[in-house]
Design an enzyme around this catalytic site. Structure first.
Site, PDB file in Angstrom:
ATOM      1  N   ASP A 528       2.132 -36.516 -41.645  1.00 33.67           N
ATOM      2  CA  ASP A 528       3.577 -36.370 -41.515  1.00 33.67           C
ATOM      3  C   ASP A 528       4.208 -37.099 -42.700  1.00 33.67           C
ATOM      4  O   ASP A 528       4.187 -38.340 -42.756  1.00 33.67           O
ATOM      5  CB  ASP A 528       3.997 -37.003 -40.168  1.00 33.67           C
ATOM      6  CG  ASP A 528       5.486 -36.846 -39.890  1.00 33.67           C
ATOM      7  OD1 ASP A 528       6.247 -36.609 -40.847  1.00 33.67           O
ATOM      8  OD2 ASP A 528       5.874 -36.986 -38.715  1.00 33.67           O
ATOM      9  N   HIS A 529       4.765 -36.336 -43.616  1.00 34.47           N
ATOM     10  CA  HIS A 529       5.262 -36.946 -44.849  1.00 34.47           C
ATOM     11  C   HIS A 529       6.541 -37.757 -44.629  1.00 34.47           C
ATOM     12  O   HIS A 529       7.048 -38.412 -45.539  1.00 34.47           O
ATOM     13  CB  HIS A 529       5.489 -35.848 -45.903  1.00 34.47           C
ATOM     14  CG  HIS A 529       5.343 -36.349 -47.318  1.00 34.47           C
ATOM     15  ND1 HIS A 529       5.329 -37.683 -47.648  1.00 34.47           N
ATOM     16  CD2 HIS A 529       5.187 -35.683 -48.492  1.00 34.47           C
ATOM     17  CE1 HIS A 529       5.205 -37.821 -48.948  1.00 34.47           C
ATOM     18  NE2 HIS A 529       5.108 -36.615 -49.490  1.00 34.47           N
ATOM     19  N   ARG A 530       7.086 -37.732 -43.419  1.00 28.22           N
ATOM     20  CA  ARG A 530       8.224 -38.627 -43.144  1.00 28.22           C
ATOM     21  C   ARG A 530       7.738 -40.061 -43.033  1.00 28.22           C
ATOM     22  O   ARG A 530       8.498 -41.008 -43.177  1.00 28.22           O
ATOM     23  CB  ARG A 530       8.905 -38.223 -41.826  1.00 28.22           C
ATOM     24  CG  ARG A 530       9.586 -36.873 -41.866  1.00 28.22           C
ATOM     25  CD  ARG A 530      10.086 -36.494 -40.494  1.00 28.22           C
ATOM     26  NE  ARG A 530       9.017 -36.483 -39.514  1.00 28.22           N
ATOM     27  CZ  ARG A 530       9.185 -36.327 -38.204  1.00 28.22           C
ATOM     28  NH1 ARG A 530      10.408 -36.175 -37.722  1.00 28.22           N
ATOM     29  NH2 ARG A 530       8.162 -36.321 -37.386  1.00 28.22           N
TER      30      ARG A 530
END
Ligand code: CAO
Length: 558
Positions: A528-530
Site C-alpha cells: 500500500d503506497h500510502r
C-alpha cells in the site's frame, strides 16, 4: 392432515394467462389474501391471492405456464403444526415420489419416535424459549447483519434465523426448534457474541425438540445444539445449498434465478426496478429491502450521464447474454467467493498498489530441506519451502515494522503491531481463504510447517473458525506448488503488504566467473503506497531474500 388445493379464480374469462412470477415456494407459510403468483394476459397482469392460510406442500406451477380458471396453483396444509409434516412430505417425495398417504403417516410417526428417543423434550402445550447465539468459534463480538424472519413468522427447525458477519466470514444461525417467532431481542446491526439472547420463540404444541426451554437469564448452556454441533465454516457455507424450502427462489427458466422475498418483489415492482439489476447482500445472495433502497437512492443521486462525463462514478459493466454465442451453465457462487470478490474490489479501489520483484537464491535451503526428508517423514510433517518463507518473513517484518502496520483514524495514524501473525492464502474448492499462523516469529520451522498442514486441511474441510482467520499483520500467497513465474497479489487490507511466491526453478546464475546452476525463488511484494514507500519495500525484500539465501541468518533475528 387437511390438504387444500388453491386454484385460479375467475380471471374475467382470460384463457391461458401466463405465469410471469411465482411469489411463494414450498414450505412457505402463507396468509389469506397473500399474493401467490402474477398472471399476465394480453390485456392485463394480476396477482392471484391465497383463499386459505396454511403451509405450502406442493407448488404446481412455474414461470411460463399458461393457466385458466380452476387450474390448481398449489396445495396447502391447514395449520402451522402441519408445516413440519408438509415439508417432511415434500422432502421424502424426493426419494419416494409416489408415497401413499399411509406411508406419509408412517414416516411422520417414525420421526416423532426418533425425536423423542434422541432426548428431545416433548411439549404438550405451547411454551416459549429464548434463543441465544451458539458457539460461533470466537469469543469476540460479531455483527448481526440480518434477520431472516419476522415476528409472527412460523419457523421450522434448521431455518436460518439471523446472519452474523465477522470481518472474515459470515454464518447463519439456524432455529433450534420449530415454532413461531414471538420477539426479537436485538436489532440488525447489533454486536452479539456466544450466549447473547436474540429472540423468543413459541414452541407449538406437539413440537419435539432437542432443547429444553431456556430462561433468558441463563442462555449460556449450549443454547443452540444443532448449530453448535455444526462446524462454523460449514455454517458459513450453508448458503451454497439452495434449500428446497427457500421462500424466495424465482422458479423461472433458470436464467434469472433471483432471490428475494415477496415483500421485496412487490416493492421492486412498485419502483419499476428489475431485481436482476440488484446485488443481494442477504443470505444466499438474497435481495433484502435495504439493497433495493440503496439501489434506488444510488440511482437517484447519480447525475445523468455521470459515468460518461469523467466523474468518479464507475462505468457499469453491462450484462451480456452469453447464451447467444453457445451453451452456457449458470451456477451460484459460494459465499466465500462473493466475500473474497468484495474484499478484493475494496482493496483494489482504495489501495494504491505497487509491486516489487526479487528472486531469492534458495539452493542451500533446498539442499537443507532435502536432507531433512527422512526426519520430516518420521515426524509426519510435510516440510515445503513455505515454512522457511513464513519464518524469514516474520524476521524481516520485525526488522521493518512498517510493513506490518495498518492505517487508522482515516489515515491520520499508523498502528504498529508488536506481534507477528501471518496469513496464508489457501486455495479450496469453495474459494480462497486466509487462515492465520500466530506468532510465527516465536515458532520453530517444524512448528510452522505442522501448522501450515493443519490450517490447510482445516480450510479444505471447511472447519476454520472465524478466530483462525483473524489478526494477521501480513499475508503470504504461495502458488509455488501450482506453478507460474510471477504474479502481482492484491493487498489484504487493512494489512499494508502481501508477498506472492511463485515456483522456484534452476537457472544459470553468473557468479562473476562462470554461470552456476542455482535454484531461484521468484518473489513479488505488493504494498500500500500510502504507507509503504519503495525504500521500505526494497529494504524488506532485500532482507527477505538474504534470509532465504542463507537460512542461518534466520537464527540471528533482526
Ligand atoms: N517452488 C517450488 N516448489 C514448491 C514451491 C515453490 N515456491 N512451493 C511448494 N513447492 C512444492 C512443495 O515442496 C510440494 O512438493 P512435494 O510434494 O514434492 O514436496 C509441492 O510443491 C506442493 O506444495 P503444496 O502447495 O502442497 O504445499 P505448500 O506448503 O507450498 O502450500 C498451501 C500450502 C496451503 C499454501 C497451498 O496448498 C495453497 O493452497 N496454495 C494456493 C494459494 C493461493 O491460491 N494463492 C493465490 C491467492 S490470490 O488468488
Amino acid at each position: 392432515m387437511s390438504k387444500i388445493n388453491l386454484v385460479v379464480p375467475d380471471i374475467g374469462g382470460a384463457e391461458g394467462a401466463e405465469v410471469v412470477e411465482v411469489l411463494v415456494a414450498v414450505g412457505d407459510r402463507i396468509e389469506k389474501e397473500q399474493s401467490l403468483i402474477v398472471l399476465e394476459s394480453d390485456k392485463a397482469s394480476l396477482e392471484i391471492p391465497a383463499t386459505e392460510a396454511g403451509v405450502i406442500a406442493e407448488l404446481r406451477v412455474a414461470v411460463g405456464d399458461a393457466l385458466s380458471e380452476g387450474d390448481v396453483i398449489l396445495v396447502v396444509v391447514a395449520s402451522d403444526e402441519e408445516k413440519v409434516a408438509a415439508v417432511e412430505t415434500v422432502s421424502s417425495a424426493d426419494t419416494a415420489s409416489e408415497a401413499s398417504p399411509e406411508d406419509d403417516q408412517d414416516q411422520t410417526q417414525q420421526q416423532n419416535v426418533s425425536a423423542s428417543s434422541a432426548g428431545g423434550t416433548r411439549h404438550t402445550e405451547s411454551t416459549s424459549m429464548t434463543i441465544a447465539i451458539p458457539d460461533i468459534g470466537t469469543d469476540g463480538a460479531v455483527e448481526l447483519i440480518e434477520w431472516c424472519i419476522e415476528v409472527g413468522d412460523a419457523i421450522i427447525e434448521g431455518d436460518s434465523l439471523v446472519v452474523l458477519e465477522s470481518d472474515k466470514a459470515s454464518m447463519e444461525v439456524p432455529a433450534p426448534a420449530s415454532g413461531v417467532l414471538a420477539e426479537k431481542l436485538v436489532t440488525a446491526g447489533s454486536e452479539v457474541s456466544q450466549g447473547t439472547p436474540i429472540a423468543v420463540m413459541v414452541l407449538e404444541a406437539g413440537t419435539a425438540t432437542q432443547q429444553p426451554s431456556t430462561d433468558a437469564s441463563a442462555p449460556s448452556e449450549a443454547p443452540i445444539a444443532s448449530a453448535a454441533e455444526q462446524p462454523p465454516e460449514e455454517r458459513a457455507l450453508e448458503a451454497e445449498t439452495i434449500a428446497a424450502s427457500d421462500a424466495s427462489v424465482a422458479r423461472g427458466d433458470g436464467k434469472d434465478l433471483v432471490y428475494a422475498g415477496p415483500a421485496v418483489r412487490k416493492l421492486a415492482r412498485e419502483f419499476g426496478v428489475p431485481l436482476s439489476k440488484i446485488a443481494g447482500t442477504g443470505p444466499r445472495g438474497r435481495i433484502v429491502k435495504e439493497d433495493l433502497h440503496r439501489f434506488v437512492s444510488d440511482a437517484l443521486s447519480k447525475p445523468v450521464g455521470a459515468a460518461h462525463a469523467g466523474s468518479a462514478a464507475l462505468p457499469e459493466v453491462p450484462d451480456v447474454d452469453f447464451s447467444r454465442f453457445g451453451a452456457v451453465e449458470i451456477i451460484e457462487r459460494s459465499r466465500i467467493d462473493k466475500v473474497t470478490a468484495a474484499n478484493m474490489q475494496r482493496s483494489w479501489l482504495h489501495v494504491p498498489h505497487v509491486t516489487q520483484f526479487d528472486d531469492a537464491d534458495i539452493t542451500e535451503l533446498e539442499a537443507f530441506r532435502a536432507s531433512l526428508k527422512s526426519e520430516s517423514q518420521s515426524r509426519g510433517i510435510k516440510l515445503s519451502p513455505l515454512a522457511f518463507i513464513l519464518k524469514a518473513s516474520a524476521v524481516a517484518l520485525n526488522a521493518n515494522p512498517k510493513l506490518k502496520s495498518s492505517l487508522a483514524q482515516g489515515g491520520e495514524v499508523l498502528v504498529y503491531k508488536q506481534y507477528c501473525h501471518i496469513g496464508m492464502a489457501v486455495d479450496t474448492p469453495s474459494g480462497l481463504v486466509v487462515p492465520v499462523i500466530k506468532d510465527v516469529d516465536q515458532k520453530s520451522i517444524w512448528q510452522i510447517a505442522e501448522e501450515i498442514g493443519a490450517m490447510a486441511a482445516k480450510a479444505r474441510d471447511r472447519k476454520l473458525a472465524p478466530a483462525d482467520m483473524q489478526g494477521a499483520v501480513f499475508t503470504v500467497s504461495s502458488l509455488g506448488g501450482i506453478g507460474g513465474t510471477g504474479f502481482t497479489p492484491i493487498v489484504n487490507t487493512p494489512e499494508v503488504a502481501i508477498l506472492g511466491v511463485s515456483r522456484a526453478d534452476v537457472r544459470p546464475v553468473w557468479d562473476g566467473d562462470s554461470f552456476l546452476p542455482r535454484t531461484m525463488l521468484p518473489l513479488a511484494l505488493s504494498y500500500d503506497h500510502r504507507v509503504v514507500n519503495g525504500g521500505d519495500a526494497g529494504r524488506f525484500l532485500t532482507q527477505l531474500t538474504s534470509l532465504l539465501s542463507d537460512i542461518r541468518r534466520q537464527l540471528l533475528g533482526p
